[in-house]
Design an enzyme around this catalytic site. Sequence first.
Site, PDB file in Angstrom:
ATOM      1  N   SER A 179      40.421  46.723  40.002  1.00  0.00           N
ATOM      2  CA  SER A 179      41.780  46.083  40.166  1.00  0.00           C
ATOM      3  C   SER A 179      41.898  45.014  39.471  1.00  0.00           C
ATOM      4  CB  SER A 179      41.605  45.671  41.681  1.00  0.00           C
ATOM      5  OG  SER A 179      42.624  44.781  41.968  1.00  0.00           O
ATOM      6  N   TYR A 217      38.473  41.476  49.614  1.00  0.00           N
ATOM      7  CA  TYR A 217      38.950  42.691  48.528  1.00  0.00           C
ATOM      8  C   TYR A 217      38.732  42.062  47.130  1.00  0.00           C
ATOM      9  CZ  TYR A 217      41.930  46.090  45.964  1.00  0.00           C
ATOM     10  OH  TYR A 217      42.261  47.160  45.194  1.00  0.00           O
TER      11      TYR A 217
HETATM   12  P1  NAD Z   1      44.822  54.811  49.320  1.00  0.00           P
HETATM   13  O1  NAD Z   1      44.744  54.045  50.519  1.00  0.00           O
HETATM   14  O2  NAD Z   1      46.016  55.451  49.065  1.00  0.00           O
HETATM   15  O3  NAD Z   1      43.360  55.717  48.808  1.00  0.00           O
HETATM   16  C1  NAD Z   1      42.124  55.117  49.195  1.00  0.00           C
HETATM   17  C2  NAD Z   1      41.393  56.311  49.330  1.00  0.00           C
HETATM   18  O4  NAD Z   1      39.917  55.945  49.731  1.00  0.00           O
HETATM   19  C3  NAD Z   1      41.904  57.185  50.438  1.00  0.00           C
HETATM   20  O5  NAD Z   1      41.633  58.591  50.223  1.00  0.00           O
HETATM   21  C4  NAD Z   1      40.613  56.859  51.684  1.00  0.00           C
HETATM   22  O6  NAD Z   1      40.685  57.791  52.725  1.00  0.00           O
HETATM   23  C5  NAD Z   1      39.477  56.722  50.703  1.00  0.00           C
HETATM   24  N1  NAD Z   1      38.408  56.073  51.361  1.00  0.00           N
HETATM   25  C6  NAD Z   1      38.475  54.800  52.188  1.00  0.00           C
HETATM   26  N2  NAD Z   1      37.257  54.486  52.630  1.00  0.00           N
HETATM   27  C7  NAD Z   1      36.386  55.527  52.331  1.00  0.00           C
HETATM   28  C8  NAD Z   1      35.023  55.824  52.599  1.00  0.00           C
HETATM   29  N3  NAD Z   1      34.356  55.021  53.197  1.00  0.00           N
HETATM   30  N4  NAD Z   1      34.461  56.843  51.797  1.00  0.00           N
HETATM   31  C9  NAD Z   1      35.098  57.802  51.252  1.00  0.00           C
HETATM   32  N5  NAD Z   1      36.450  57.318  50.900  1.00  0.00           N
HETATM   33  C10 NAD Z   1      37.191  56.298  51.650  1.00  0.00           C
HETATM   34  O7  NAD Z   1      44.690  53.623  47.730  1.00  0.00           O
HETATM   35  P2  NAD Z   1      44.945  53.829  46.438  1.00  0.00           P
HETATM   36  O8  NAD Z   1      45.752  52.625  46.036  1.00  0.00           O
HETATM   37  O9  NAD Z   1      44.863  55.192  46.012  1.00  0.00           O
HETATM   38  O10 NAD Z   1      43.371  53.179  45.974  1.00  0.00           O
HETATM   39  C11 NAD Z   1      42.565  53.721  45.362  1.00  0.00           C
HETATM   40  C12 NAD Z   1      41.587  52.693  44.569  1.00  0.00           C
HETATM   41  O11 NAD Z   1      42.443  51.991  43.495  1.00  0.00           O
HETATM   42  C13 NAD Z   1      40.952  51.611  45.491  1.00  0.00           C
HETATM   43  O12 NAD Z   1      39.559  51.373  44.931  1.00  0.00           O
HETATM   44  C14 NAD Z   1      41.911  50.581  45.177  1.00  0.00           C
HETATM   45  O13 NAD Z   1      41.172  49.346  45.602  1.00  0.00           O
HETATM   46  C15 NAD Z   1      42.226  50.660  43.960  1.00  0.00           C
HETATM   47  N6  NAD Z   1      43.600  49.962  43.388  1.00  0.00           N
HETATM   48  C16 NAD Z   1      44.728  50.409  43.905  1.00  0.00           C
HETATM   49  C17 NAD Z   1      45.631  49.605  43.405  1.00  0.00           C
HETATM   50  C18 NAD Z   1      47.278  49.954  43.957  1.00  0.00           C
HETATM   51  O14 NAD Z   1      48.193  49.165  43.462  1.00  0.00           O
HETATM   52  N7  NAD Z   1      47.176  50.774  44.843  1.00  0.00           N
HETATM   53  C19 NAD Z   1      45.629  48.536  42.575  1.00  0.00           C
HETATM   54  C20 NAD Z   1      44.611  48.149  42.130  1.00  0.00           C
HETATM   55  C21 NAD Z   1      43.066  48.989  42.505  1.00  0.00           C
END
Ligand code: NAD
Length: 279
Positions: A164, A177
Amino acid sequence: MDSTVEAPQDVIPARLLQGQKALVTGANSGIGKATAIALGGAGADVVVNYVTGREVAEKVVEEIASFGVRAAAYEADVSQEDQVVAMMDRMVQEFGTIDVLVANAGMQRDARFTEMTLAQWQKVLDVNLTGQFLCAQEATKEFRRRGVVPEVSRSAGKIICMSSVHQLIPWAGHVNYASSKGGVQMMMQTLAQELAPEKIRVNAVAPGAIKTPINREAWETPEAQKDLLKLIPYGRIGDPDDIANAVVALASDLMDYVVGTTLYVDGGMTLFPGFATGG
Ligand code: NAD
C-alpha cells in the site's frame, strides 16, 4: 497516422502467462478478484483463495474459466498456518505446481491509537503481514522443489506482495494497517535478497486509493471523493483493474530483471501533492 502500422501484439504476447499457475489470496473481492481474472485472461490457471463468501469466489472461478484456462476456489484463512499449508498442498496436487503467488488478502480495523484494542492491532498484523509470510513460505518451498522450467518462465517463481502507499505514508488512526504494510515492504525486500540467487523473484505492488469495499467511506459520497482527489495528482480514483494490470506485468517474464521493487500504482499519491503549490 500510418494505417499499416501493426499493433504491438507480436512484441507483447496476448497470453503473457500461458501455462503458469497462479494463486491469489483474498480473490473474491476488489483488487484480488480483478487480479485473479486478469491473470486468467493472460493465460494462467488460477486458484481463487477466499475466507468467506464461497458463492462469490465460485463466480470469479466461472469468469476465469471462460478464458479457457483452469480455475478453482479454495477456502483458507491466510493467517492460519495449517490452512495455508493445506491450501498449497492441494494446489500442487490438483494444479501440479505454483508459478505465481499474489499475496493480496488484507483488511483494516481502524481506531485512534489509544482506543485501538490489542485484538484490532493483532488481527490486522496477523492477516496483512503474517498471512503474506505464511503464503510466501509455502510457495517458496514449491518453487525450490520444482526449479526453473524454461518453457514456462525464466524464473523459478514469482511472489507479488500487495502492499500500500501506507508502507511509505504514515496514516493517523490506522497504526495497525500502516505498520503491517511497512512490515510488508521490509519482508518483501528481505525475501527478494534471500531468494534471488534461486531465481525466485519477489516484488510488491503498492496501490493508492482504489475503489473497493475496504475503503468505501473514502469514495462513496461526492464530498469524500472531492477530499480524496486532492491527494491524487492524476485526478482520478483507481480501479481494481489498474492494480490487476500491474500484477500481470510484474508476474510476466517482461519484468524478469525486476527484483525486490515496489511498483507504486497510485496516480501520483506518493509524490507529496501538498507540495505542488508551496512548501
Ligand atoms: P477488499 O476488502 O475488497 O478485499 C480484501 C480481500 O481479502 C477479501 O476477499 C477478504 O475476504 C480477504 N481476506 C481478509 N482476511 C482474510 C484472511 N484471513 N484470509 C484470506 N482472505 C482474507 O479490499 P481490497 O481493497 O481489494 O484489498 C486487497 C489488498 O489491497 C489488501 O491487502 C489491501 O491492504 C490492499 N490495498 C488496497 C487499497 C485500496 O485502496 N483498496 C489500497 C492499498 C492497498
